[in-house]
Design a protein around this motif. Structure first.
Motif, mmCIF file in Angstrom:
data_model
loop_
_atom_site.group_PDB
_atom_site.id
_atom_site.type_symbol
_atom_site.label_atom_id
_atom_site.label_comp_id
_atom_site.label_asym_id
_atom_site.label_seq_id
_atom_site.Cartn_x
_atom_site.Cartn_y
_atom_site.Cartn_z
ATOM 1 N N LEU A 1 0.834 -1.210 0.000
ATOM 2 C CA LEU A 1 0.000 0.000 0.000
ATOM 3 C C LEU A 1 0.871 1.264 0.000
ATOM 4 C CD1 LEU A 1 -2.630 -1.091 2.685
ATOM 5 C CD2 LEU A 1 -3.040 -0.890 0.217
ATOM 6 N N GLY A 2 1.903 1.258 0.833
ATOM 7 C CA GLY A 2 2.718 2.453 0.966
ATOM 8 C C GLY A 2 3.483 2.796 -0.293
ATOM 9 N N VAL A 3 4.071 1.796 -0.930
ATOM 10 C CA VAL A 3 4.822 2.050 -2.161
ATOM 11 C C VAL A 3 3.885 2.496 -3.271
ATOM 12 C CG1 VAL A 3 6.226 0.968 -3.950
ATOM 13 C CG2 VAL A 3 6.741 0.538 -1.536
ATOM 14 N N TRP A 4 2.744 1.840 -3.385
ATOM 15 C CA TRP A 4 1.754 2.222 -4.409
ATOM 16 C C TRP A 4 1.317 3.670 -4.196
ATOM 17 C CZ3 TRP A 4 -3.608 -0.690 -4.984
ATOM 18 C CH2 TRP A 4 -4.275 -0.206 -6.129
ATOM 19 N N LEU B 1 1.109 4.952 8.266
ATOM 20 C CA LEU B 1 1.148 3.592 7.756
ATOM 21 C C LEU B 1 2.369 2.836 8.282
ATOM 22 C CD1 LEU B 1 -0.223 1.575 5.802
ATOM 23 C CD2 LEU B 1 1.151 2.559 3.957
ATOM 24 N N ASP B 2 3.477 3.550 8.440
ATOM 25 C CA ASP B 2 4.718 2.901 8.896
ATOM 26 C C ASP B 2 5.424 3.806 9.905
ATOM 27 O OD1 ASP B 2 6.837 1.083 9.048
ATOM 28 O OD2 ASP B 2 7.895 1.975 7.355
ATOM 29 N N GLN C 1 7.055 3.277 12.588
ATOM 30 C CA GLN C 1 8.328 2.821 13.156
ATOM 31 C C GLN C 1 9.390 2.570 12.090
ATOM 32 O OE1 GLN C 1 8.673 2.827 16.456
ATOM 33 N NE2 GLN C 1 6.542 3.540 16.524
ATOM 34 N N TYR C 2 9.112 2.988 10.864
ATOM 35 C CA TYR C 2 10.081 2.861 9.761
ATOM 36 C C TYR C 2 10.540 1.405 9.594
ATOM 37 C CZ TYR C 2 10.289 7.880 10.678
ATOM 38 O OH TYR C 2 9.968 9.201 10.880
ATOM 39 N N GLN C 3 9.575 0.486 9.613
ATOM 40 C CA GLN C 3 9.918 -0.930 9.535
ATOM 41 C C GLN C 3 9.980 -1.459 8.106
ATOM 42 O OE1 GLN C 3 6.840 -2.419 12.190
ATOM 43 N NE2 GLN C 3 8.361 -2.688 13.817
ATOM 44 N N SER C 4 9.351 -0.756 7.157
ATOM 45 C CA SER C 4 9.364 -1.194 5.763
ATOM 46 C C SER C 4 10.447 -0.434 5.011
ATOM 47 C CB SER C 4 8.003 -0.951 5.101
ATOM 48 O OG SER C 4 8.084 -1.200 3.708
ATOM 49 N N ALA C 5 11.535 -1.131 4.678
ATOM 50 C CA ALA C 5 12.640 -0.471 3.985
ATOM 51 C C ALA C 5 12.198 0.089 2.631
ATOM 52 C CB ALA C 5 13.802 -1.445 3.805
ATOM 53 N N ASP C 6 11.354 -0.666 1.916
ATOM 54 C CA ASP C 6 10.892 -0.190 0.607
ATOM 55 C C ASP C 6 10.086 1.102 0.748
ATOM 56 O OD1 ASP C 6 12.097 -2.262 -0.694
ATOM 57 O OD2 ASP C 6 10.283 -3.445 -0.972
ATOM 58 N N LEU C 7 9.235 1.150 1.766
ATOM 59 C CA LEU C 7 8.419 2.341 1.966
ATOM 60 C C LEU C 7 9.275 3.510 2.423
ATOM 61 C CD1 LEU C 7 5.867 3.932 2.089
ATOM 62 C CD2 LEU C 7 5.224 2.726 4.193
ATOM 63 N N VAL C 8 10.206 3.269 3.322
ATOM 64 C CA VAL C 8 11.105 4.350 3.753
ATOM 65 C C VAL C 8 11.896 4.863 2.552
ATOM 66 C CG1 VAL C 8 13.094 4.927 5.192
ATOM 67 C CG2 VAL C 8 11.270 3.484 6.113
ATOM 68 N N GLY C 9 12.325 3.948 1.702
ATOM 69 C CA GLY C 9 13.049 4.357 0.498
ATOM 70 C C GLY C 9 12.215 5.261 -0.383
ATOM 71 N N TRP C 10 10.938 4.940 -0.524
ATOM 72 C CA TRP C 10 10.084 5.784 -1.355
ATOM 73 C C TRP C 10 9.773 7.118 -0.681
ATOM 74 C CZ3 TRP C 10 8.622 6.945 -5.991
ATOM 75 C CH2 TRP C 10 8.900 6.043 -7.011
ATOM 76 N N ARG C 11 9.671 7.117 0.625
ATOM 77 C CA ARG C 11 9.491 8.393 1.321
ATOM 78 C C ARG C 11 10.727 9.277 1.126
ATOM 79 N NH1 ARG C 11 7.509 6.970 7.314
ATOM 80 N NH2 ARG C 11 7.471 9.260 7.460
ATOM 81 N N ALA C 12 11.900 8.641 1.099
ATOM 82 C CA ALA C 12 13.125 9.400 0.818
ATOM 83 C C ALA C 12 13.109 9.942 -0.606
ATOM 84 C CB ALA C 12 14.353 8.519 1.040
#
Length: 647
Positions: A284-287, A304-305, A307-318
């Motif tokens: 959901l977060g990456v989409w 959605l995240d 605690q910054y547990q999803s590396a892919d999502l954190v990467g997209w937030r970056a």
């Protein structure tokens, strides 16, 4: 490009081997095999013992013998089948015939023969599992049969017809329960198989379970109901967690924001573990990130995240922070990535750019990165004005080892299969041959088959043996004249076209993608026809796309069109070659003002982002191998990088 000494040595080896046997005899045997193999398919009894004897020394004789048996399997004895299996246990034909024999004996109820075959099978297919369940049933091993039936039946998709006798008996037994039916009903809805669910409903016979089924169907058809009425799912209801995931996924297709809100609200309420939450949170977060949400949407991503547990999502937030040129936030988010991710070339590069954007020196980070052979390393090298690091480590080949490999039956079969363009069979032979090989032997085998022109498998062999720095093996150039001629006609860089081919097909002979793209440069049929028509190129049939000359001619013509359409920007044109010009135009309309490196980093299609980075990197590698001048980006493209726009 100069020919390395090791390639010449392998060529000499092959020439020596060819002279040891009569080429005429080999050609005669090959032609006889082709003719008699066709006979074995249509009329196996017509393949006489004399033919068997004549072809017994030909490397592909086991394939003829297999086809004779396979085409007449119903009349073959177990003894003859086992004789073939014993003699060919080290070939892919062993598994093919064993599976076929097991299916046939099981279907005919010859359970003793089936069981003997079953015992030899390590990874049985679904239909064989069903036949084994029937065998257990026939033997009176009901507990084993029912366990097999339940495992096979309680899935969200249809199973082979061979399962029906087992299922029918189990469904009539006391072992089958309504809860089994509910599990499959829900599984079918989760898989999007409403028709299957409707069929399964007939096996639900009590009102309480029927109510659970109706609840699942309502959420399937109208997932927003759960957002408005949380009580529709409670943690003590059967399958509640799976139904929540189903509802969220279906709602996401209608309203992604609402789906995220539902997931954030209910994932903990319904008791999903952190591990079970991870995949859907990432999805959901990456989409959502790829929609480039506004500030309110960015806040939803944080919920959605948290605690910054999803590396892919954190990467997209970056990436979103980079697209805003918010260097401080980008840097903070990169620091939230797992340590291993932070040390990747990607995030080291963006750390450097963010440092520079905040007024800190990034030179030390860029200098370390410039020593790497990667897209980000090449960007760092161009920024610093230093040579691109190829880190090439030429292979040191043992000629005795090569001779030994070339003489093995498996590699003799591979070479003949390649000559007959039976690429799938050749790959099966390769996979089995290297299964127990050392990395050193795989490396030698990769060079051997590459010297035959099987460059795709040579590249895969380099990967299997982890020979990342063997540039000659990983980056062959089998058609230099074709690229020079056809790319020159289109006024594009032939090495760029070569790099596209390396990414598209890795020079796989007969390449055809799952969506229908064909040949070296992987042209879609409609694109090939339209390009041929626009450029006056003759394309008689789609099969002609398998010819290197025509495929490269059409591929370079289309690549040249993309180059012109996107104003000479190779990054944009490369993206268009992969994703289509309409998508790239849309991305440029939305975010074309971004620095080029950030634009590439935020391409919403993961495949296209990697594709562009690989092609541009491969262009540098090929040019460096050929000792020709090269730049990752043209001067005009280079000026639009984020670091240069900060100055």
């Amino acid at each position: 490009m100069s020919i390395p000494r090791r390639t010449l040595l392998i060529g000499a080896l092959i020439a020596t081997q060819a002279s040891a046997a009569s080429t005429v005899d080999q050609d005669d045997l090959r032609q006889a095999f082709i003719e008699h193999y066709a006979t074995a398919v249509a009329e196996p009894n017509a393949v006489s013992s004399a033919i068997h004897q004549t072809l017994s020394t030909y490397p592909l004789y086991p394939y003829l013998e297999y086809q004779v048996l396979r085409s007449s399997l119903s009349s073959q004895s177990e003894a003859r089948v086992n004789d073939f299996l014993e003699r060919n246990a080290d070939t892919p034909l062993y598994g093919r015939l064993l599976f076929a024999w097991a299916r046939q004996t099981g279907a005919k109820g010859e359970w003793d023969s089936f069981d003997r075959a079953w015992q030899k099978i390590q990874r049985p297919s679904t239909d064989l599992k069903c036949l084994n369940g029937r065998h257990q049933l026939e033997q009176g091993n009901l507990s084993v049969a029912w366990e097999q039936a339940r495992t096979l039946w309680t899935v969200g998709h249809s199973q082979p017809d061979s399962c029906d006798p087992l299922f029918n008996t189990w469904l009539e037994s006391d072992n089958f329960s309504t809860s089994d039916a509910l599990k499959r009903y829900q599984a079918a809805l989760i898989k999007g198989r409403e028709g299957l669910a409707t069929y399964i409903k007939r096996f639900i016979r009590d009102q309480a379970t029927l109510a659970e089924a109706e609840r699942a169907l309502a959420l399937y058809q109208t997932p927003r109901l759960l957002l408005d009425e949380p009580a529709r799912l409670k943690d003590d209801m059967p399958g509640a967690q799976a139904l929540l995931e189903m509802s969220v996924r279906r709602l996401a297709r209608q309203d992604l924001t609402a789906a995220i809100q539902l997931w954030v609200r209910d994932r903990d309420r319904l008791g999903l573990s952190t591990e079970n939450q991870a995949e859907l949170t990432r999805y959901l977060g990456v989409w959502y990130s790829k929609r480039f949400p506004n500030a309110q949407g960015r806040a939803l991503l944080a919920q959605l995240d948290p605690q910054y547990q999803s590396a892919d999502l954190v990467g997209w937030r970056a990436r979103l922070a980079l697209s805003d040129r918010n260097w401080s936030e980008a840097r903070q988010l990169i620091e939230r990535l797992p340590a291993e991710e932070q040390q990747s070339d990607r995030w080291r590069y963006w750390t450097a750019i963010s440092q520079q954007g905040q007024g800190d020196s990034a030179r030390e980070t860029l200098q370390a990165l410039a020593a790497e052979r990667s897209f980000y390393g090449f960007m760092a090298a161009q920024i610093l004005g230093v040579d691109y690091a190829l880190n090439n480590r030429p292979a040191s080949l043992d000629m005795t080892r090569l001779e030994t490999l070339a003489a093995t039956p498996a590699f003799a079969r591979m070479r003949e299969l390649l000559a007959l363009e039976r690429y799938s069979d050749a790959r099966s032979e390769w996979n089995l041959a290297i299964a127990d090989m050392s990395e050193t032997d795989i490396h030698h085998a990769a060079h051997l088959v590459s010297s035959w022109g099987w460059h795709h498998q040579g590249i895969r062999g380099a990967i299997s043996s982890e020979q990342w720095n063997d540039m000659q093996l990983r980056f062959p150039n089998p058609y230099p004249e074709l690229y020079s001629r056809h790319a020159g006609t289109r006024d594009i860089d032939p090495i760029w076209a070569l790099a596209v081919t390396r990414q598209e097909s890795a020079f796989w002979m007969g390449a055809k993608s799952r969506v229908g793209a064909r040949g070296l440069m992987q042209l879609m049929p409609a694109t090939a026809r339209a390009t041929a028509r626009r450029n006056g190129i003759s394309l008689s049939t789609l099969d002609d796309l398998g010819k290197p000359d025509l495929n490269i001619q059409l591929g370079t013509a289309y690549l040249g069109e993309m180059f012109q359409q996107f104003n000479g920007n190779q990054a944009h044109a490369t993206a268009a070659y992969n994703a289509g010009p309409h998508r790239v135009s849309r991305w440029l309309d939305a975010r074309g003002e971004l620095p080029l490196d950030i634009w590439i980093e935020t391409i919403p299609f993961d495949e296209t982002r990697s594709y562009v980075q690989n092609v541009l990197s491969f262009k540098v590698i090929y040019a460096r191998m050929a000792n020709t001048p090269v730049a990752l980006f043209s001067d005009r493209e280079f000026a639009t990088l984020a670091l240069n726009q900060q100055n």
